[in-house]
Design a protein around this motif. Structure first.
Motif, PDB file in Angstrom:
ATOM      1  N   THR A  44       0.833  -1.209   0.000  1.00 46.60           N
ATOM      2  CA  THR A  44       0.000   0.000   0.000  1.00 46.60           C
ATOM      3  C   THR A  44       0.858   1.246   0.000  1.00 46.60           C
ATOM      4  O   THR A  44       0.574   2.221  -0.716  1.00 46.60           O
ATOM      5  N   GLY A  45       1.925   1.235   0.811  1.00 43.28           N
ATOM      6  CA  GLY A  45       2.828   2.386   0.850  1.00 43.28           C
ATOM      7  C   GLY A  45       3.460   2.655  -0.493  1.00 43.28           C
ATOM      8  O   GLY A  45       3.574   3.814  -0.926  1.00 43.28           O
ATOM      9  N   LEU A  46       3.866   1.596  -1.190  1.00 40.19           N
ATOM     10  CA  LEU A  46       4.486   1.743  -2.505  1.00 40.19           C
ATOM     11  C   LEU A  46       3.493   2.295  -3.522  1.00 40.19           C
ATOM     12  O   LEU A  46       3.828   3.189  -4.320  1.00 40.19           O
ATOM     13  N   ILE A  47       2.256   1.802  -3.487  1.00 40.68           N
ATOM     14  CA  ILE A  47       1.232   2.285  -4.418  1.00 40.68           C
ATOM     15  C   ILE A  47       0.942   3.762  -4.185  1.00 40.68           C
ATOM     16  O   ILE A  47       0.876   4.558  -5.136  1.00 40.68           O
ATOM     17  N   CYS A  48       0.756   4.146  -2.930  1.00 34.78           N
ATOM     18  CA  CYS A  48       0.451   5.552  -2.625  1.00 34.78           C
ATOM     19  C   CYS A  48       1.635   6.459  -2.929  1.00 34.78           C
ATOM     20  O   CYS A  48       1.462   7.583  -3.422  1.00 34.78           O
ATOM     21  N   GLU A  49       2.828   5.990  -2.659  1.00 36.37           N
ATOM     22  CA  GLU A  49       4.041   6.776  -2.947  1.00 36.37           C
ATOM     23  C   GLU A  49       4.149   7.060  -4.435  1.00 36.37           C
ATOM     24  O   GLU A  49       4.409   8.192  -4.858  1.00 36.37           O
ATOM     25  N   ARG A  50       3.952   6.039  -5.257  1.00 39.55           N
ATOM     26  CA  ARG A  50       4.019   6.217  -6.716  1.00 39.55           C
ATOM     27  C   ARG A  50       2.916   7.148  -7.198  1.00 39.55           C
ATOM     28  O   ARG A  50       3.139   7.998  -8.070  1.00 39.55           O
ATOM     29  N   TRP A  51       1.734   6.982  -6.637  1.00 39.59           N
ATOM     30  CA  TRP A  51       0.593   7.791  -7.061  1.00 39.59           C
ATOM     31  C   TRP A  51       0.811   9.268  -6.742  1.00 39.59           C
ATOM     32  O   TRP A  51       0.518  10.148  -7.567  1.00 39.59           O
ATOM     33  N   LEU A  52       1.333   9.564  -5.570  1.00 42.09           N
ATOM     34  CA  LEU A  52       1.595  10.954  -5.187  1.00 42.09           C
ATOM     35  C   LEU A  52       2.655  11.574  -6.099  1.00 42.09           C
ATOM     36  O   LEU A  52       2.525  12.739  -6.515  1.00 42.09           O
ATOM     37  N   LEU A  53       3.684  10.819  -6.428  1.00 39.26           N
ATOM     38  CA  LEU A  53       4.718  11.331  -7.327  1.00 39.26           C
ATOM     39  C   LEU A  53       4.154  11.619  -8.717  1.00 39.26           C
ATOM     40  O   LEU A  53       4.525  12.606  -9.370  1.00 39.26           O
ATOM     41  N   GLN A  54       3.244  10.739  -9.181  1.00 36.13           N
ATOM     42  CA  GLN A  54       2.606  10.967 -10.484  1.00 36.13           C
ATOM     43  C   GLN A  54       1.813  12.263 -10.498  1.00 36.13           C
ATOM     44  O   GLN A  54       1.650  12.888 -11.554  1.00 36.13           O
ATOM     45  N   HIS A  55       1.299  12.671  -9.330  1.00 33.05           N
ATOM     46  CA  HIS A  55       0.529  13.907  -9.229  1.00 33.05           C
ATOM     47  C   HIS A  55       1.390  15.087  -8.782  1.00 33.05           C
ATOM     48  O   HIS A  55       0.871  16.151  -8.431  1.00 33.05           O
ATOM     49  N   GLY A  56       2.699  14.886  -8.780  1.00 29.97           N
ATOM     50  CA  GLY A  56       3.610  15.975  -8.462  1.00 29.97           C
ATOM     51  C   GLY A  56       3.607  16.394  -7.003  1.00 29.97           C
ATOM     52  O   GLY A  56       3.962  17.541  -6.690  1.00 29.97           O
ATOM     53  N   VAL A  57       3.213  15.500  -6.114  1.00 30.91           N
ATOM     54  CA  VAL A  57       3.154  15.830  -4.687  1.00 30.91           C
ATOM     55  C   VAL A  57       4.377  15.246  -3.989  1.00 30.91           C
ATOM     56  O   VAL A  57       4.604  14.041  -4.010  1.00 30.91           O
ATOM     57  N   ARG A  58       5.159  16.138  -3.365  1.00 30.36           N
ATOM     58  CA  ARG A  58       6.330  15.713  -2.596  1.00 30.36           C
ATOM     59  C   ARG A  58       6.154  16.179  -1.158  1.00 30.36           C
ATOM     60  O   ARG A  58       6.003  17.370  -0.896  1.00 30.36           O
ATOM     61  N   MET A  59       6.155  15.219  -0.241  1.00 34.70           N
ATOM     62  CA  MET A  59       5.912  15.524   1.159  1.00 34.70           C
ATOM     63  C   MET A  59       7.091  16.285   1.767  1.00 34.70           C
ATOM     64  O   MET A  59       8.247  15.982   1.488  1.00 34.70           O
ATOM     65  N   LEU A 100      -7.571   9.260  -3.219  1.00 33.94           N
ATOM     66  CA  LEU A 100      -6.529   8.236  -3.316  1.00 33.94           C
ATOM     67  C   LEU A 100      -6.977   7.062  -4.190  1.00 33.94           C
ATOM     68  O   LEU A 100      -8.171   6.786  -4.315  1.00 33.94           O
ATOM     69  N   PRO A 101      -6.029   6.335  -4.791  1.00 36.37           N
ATOM     70  CA  PRO A 101      -6.388   5.202  -5.652  1.00 36.37           C
ATOM     71  C   PRO A 101      -6.827   3.992  -4.830  1.00 36.37           C
ATOM     72  O   PRO A 101      -6.431   3.834  -3.668  1.00 36.37           O
ATOM     73  N   LEU A 102      -7.660   3.156  -5.429  1.00 42.07           N
ATOM     74  CA  LEU A 102      -8.003   1.891  -4.799  1.00 42.07           C
ATOM     75  C   LEU A 102      -6.776   0.976  -4.808  1.00 42.07           C
ATOM     76  O   LEU A 102      -5.965   1.017  -5.736  1.00 42.07           O
ATOM     77  N   VAL A 103      -6.638   0.166  -3.789  1.00 40.55           N
ATOM     78  CA  VAL A 103      -5.532  -0.785  -3.700  1.00 40.55           C
ATOM     79  C   VAL A 103      -6.093  -2.191  -3.896  1.00 40.55           C
ATOM     80  O   VAL A 103      -6.839  -2.699  -3.057  1.00 40.55           O
ATOM     81  N   GLN A 104      -5.760  -2.799  -5.019  1.00 40.69           N
ATOM     82  CA  GLN A 104      -6.221  -4.151  -5.336  1.00 40.69           C
ATOM     83  C   GLN A 104      -5.389  -5.189  -4.595  1.00 40.69           C
ATOM     84  O   GLN A 104      -4.159  -5.173  -4.651  1.00 40.69           O
ATOM     85  N   TYR A 105      -6.054  -6.088  -3.886  1.00 37.25           N
ATOM     86  CA  TYR A 105      -5.372  -7.198  -3.223  1.00 37.25           C
ATOM     87  C   TYR A 105      -5.545  -8.468  -4.040  1.00 37.25           C
ATOM     88  O   TYR A 105      -6.575  -8.663  -4.694  1.00 37.25           O
ATOM     89  N   SER A 106      -4.526  -9.315  -3.980  1.00 34.46           N
ATOM     90  CA  SER A 106      -4.575 -10.598  -4.690  1.00 34.46           C
ATOM     91  C   SER A 106      -3.894 -11.676  -3.856  1.00 34.46           C
ATOM     92  O   SER A 106      -3.058 -11.381  -2.995  1.00 34.46           O
ATOM     93  N   ALA A 107      -4.276 -12.913  -4.121  1.00 32.81           N
ATOM     94  CA  ALA A 107      -3.586 -14.066  -3.540  1.00 32.81           C
ATOM     95  C   ALA A 107      -2.594 -14.566  -4.586  1.00 32.81           C
ATOM     96  O   ALA A 107      -2.948 -14.788  -5.741  1.00 32.81           O
ATOM     97  N   PHE A 108      -1.344 -14.725  -4.180  1.00 31.42           N
ATOM     98  CA  PHE A 108      -0.294 -15.200  -5.073  1.00 31.42           C
ATOM     99  C   PHE A 108       0.207 -16.561  -4.608  1.00 31.42           C
ATOM    100  O   PHE A 108       0.386 -16.799  -3.410  1.00 31.42           O
ATOM    101  N   TYR A 109       0.430 -17.458  -5.583  1.00 29.09           N
ATOM    102  CA  TYR A 109       1.052 -18.741  -5.272  1.00 29.09           C
ATOM    103  C   TYR A 109       1.801 -19.223  -6.503  1.00 29.09           C
ATOM    104  O   TYR A 109       1.617 -18.722  -7.618  1.00 29.09           O
ATOM    105  N   ARG A 110       2.673 -20.171  -6.302  1.00 31.16           N
ATOM    106  CA  ARG A 110       3.558 -20.621  -7.377  1.00 31.16           C
ATOM    107  C   ARG A 110       2.769 -21.321  -8.484  1.00 31.16           C
ATOM    108  O   ARG A 110       1.840 -22.081  -8.221  1.00 31.16           O
ATOM    109  N   ALA A 111       3.162 -21.067  -9.723  1.00 35.23           N
ATOM    110  CA  ALA A 111       2.440 -21.610 -10.870  1.00 35.23           C
ATOM    111  C   ALA A 111       2.490 -23.132 -10.925  1.00 35.23           C
ATOM    112  O   ALA A 111       1.579 -23.769 -11.457  1.00 35.23           O
TER     113      ALA A 111
END
Length: 305
Positions: free
Chosen positions: A199-214, A262-273
């Protein structure tokens, strides 16, 4: 060679007291049962039944063969049960989730898994998204449930649900009804999740895309610590809206509407193919049907005023 059919025959003749009853039980003919018993007697070179009596009665050697045969039959039945019925799986399943899943719907998911697989040993782990991904990659976990920020052809991704995050602050921080421009967020100390959090990574990228620097940021890797700091007035934070609503209703937190939101954060279950069939895929389906980020599982505990 001794066969299970022959052992079944001696067991059921002894159990039911006759060749005809055993034949009915095993859905075959009396002559077939007689043939199987005769084959056993030929194999051991001794009679297994005393044929001088009207009812089928085992000889001493027959009793010995029956005792050993019953053990083999029980082992066979156990093997068949283990293979044919998923519910009797006795292995372990290692599942990793982030803190948000851990404090919302993980208990319900574990209950569903135990209902479906009563003997399965579940080993949950609650860690940051990056740590969970690394453990899945190193085969230390069988499945992880994290924000969908990873892309790797080796892993199957089962989409779950999205989380709506909103800016929140201690109640009274901003006048009610005021809508903030996104740039106004920089006027506050922002309590953020680090880049090891999905979630932190998604929000960080999103804020940078909108030119927002904390200008002033406090980073916490733990959601509950982030909530606690927000409640204390140490700063504002982006938090999952629905499961924190009870704190808004109690006027402990307030939502800070912003444009854009803020953007929605999509959750997924990941497992080995290489494990997409069987147990793992079934648990991924259970996760899809159970996933619910709307409520904390402890938000109804009694509180002291």
């Amino acid at each position: 060679m001794i066969t299970f059919k022959q052992l079944d025959a001696i067991y059921w003749v002894s159990e039911l007291g006759g060749f005809e009853a055993a034949a009915n039980k095993l859905h075959t003919t009396q002559s077939a049962i007689s043939k199987r018993i005769q084959e056993l007697e030929d194999a051991f070179g001794v009679p297994l039944f005393d044929r001088s009596r009207r009812t089928a009665r085992l000889t001493d050697k027959g009793l010995e063969v029956l005792a050993l045969g019953k053990d083999l039959l029980e082992r066979r039945d156990h093997l068949v049960e283990r293979i044919s019925d998923e519910a009797v799986i006795q292995s372990q399943f290692r599942i990793g989730v982030t803190e948000l899943t851990g404090i919302t719907w993980l208990p319900q998911l574990i209950a569903r898994i135990r209902e479906r697989f009563p003997r399965l040993k579940i080993e949950p782990s609650i860690e940051l998204s990056s740590e969970l991904y690394s453990k899945l990659d190193n085969d230390q976990l069988d499945m992880i449930i994290v924000p969908d920020v990873f892309s790797d052809a080796r892993f199957i991704s089962q989409p779950l649900k999205s989380v709506e995050n909103v800016w929140m602050a201690a109640h009274g921080t901003v006048p009610e009804g005021r809508i903030l421009a996104l740039q106004e967020i920089t006027e506050f100390t922002v309590l953020a999740q680090g880049s090891h959090s999905g979630t932190g990574l998604i929000c960080e990228r999103w804020l940078l895309q909108h030119g927002v620097r904390m200008r002033n940021t406090l980073v916490s890797n733990y959601l509950l610590a982030q909530v606690g700091l927000t409640l204390s007035g140490a700063g504002i934070s982006y938090l999952p809206r629905h499961c924190m609503q009870f704190l808004v209703d109690r006027k402990m937190l307030q939502i800070l509407p912003t444009t854009p939101s803020l953007p929605l954060v999509q959750y997924s279950a990941f497992y080995r193919a290489d494990r997409q069939a069987g147990l793992t895929a079934t648990i991924a389906e259970l996760a899809e049907n159970t996933c619910n980020f709307n409520k904390l599982y402890f938000d109804r505990l009694p509180t002291t005023e």
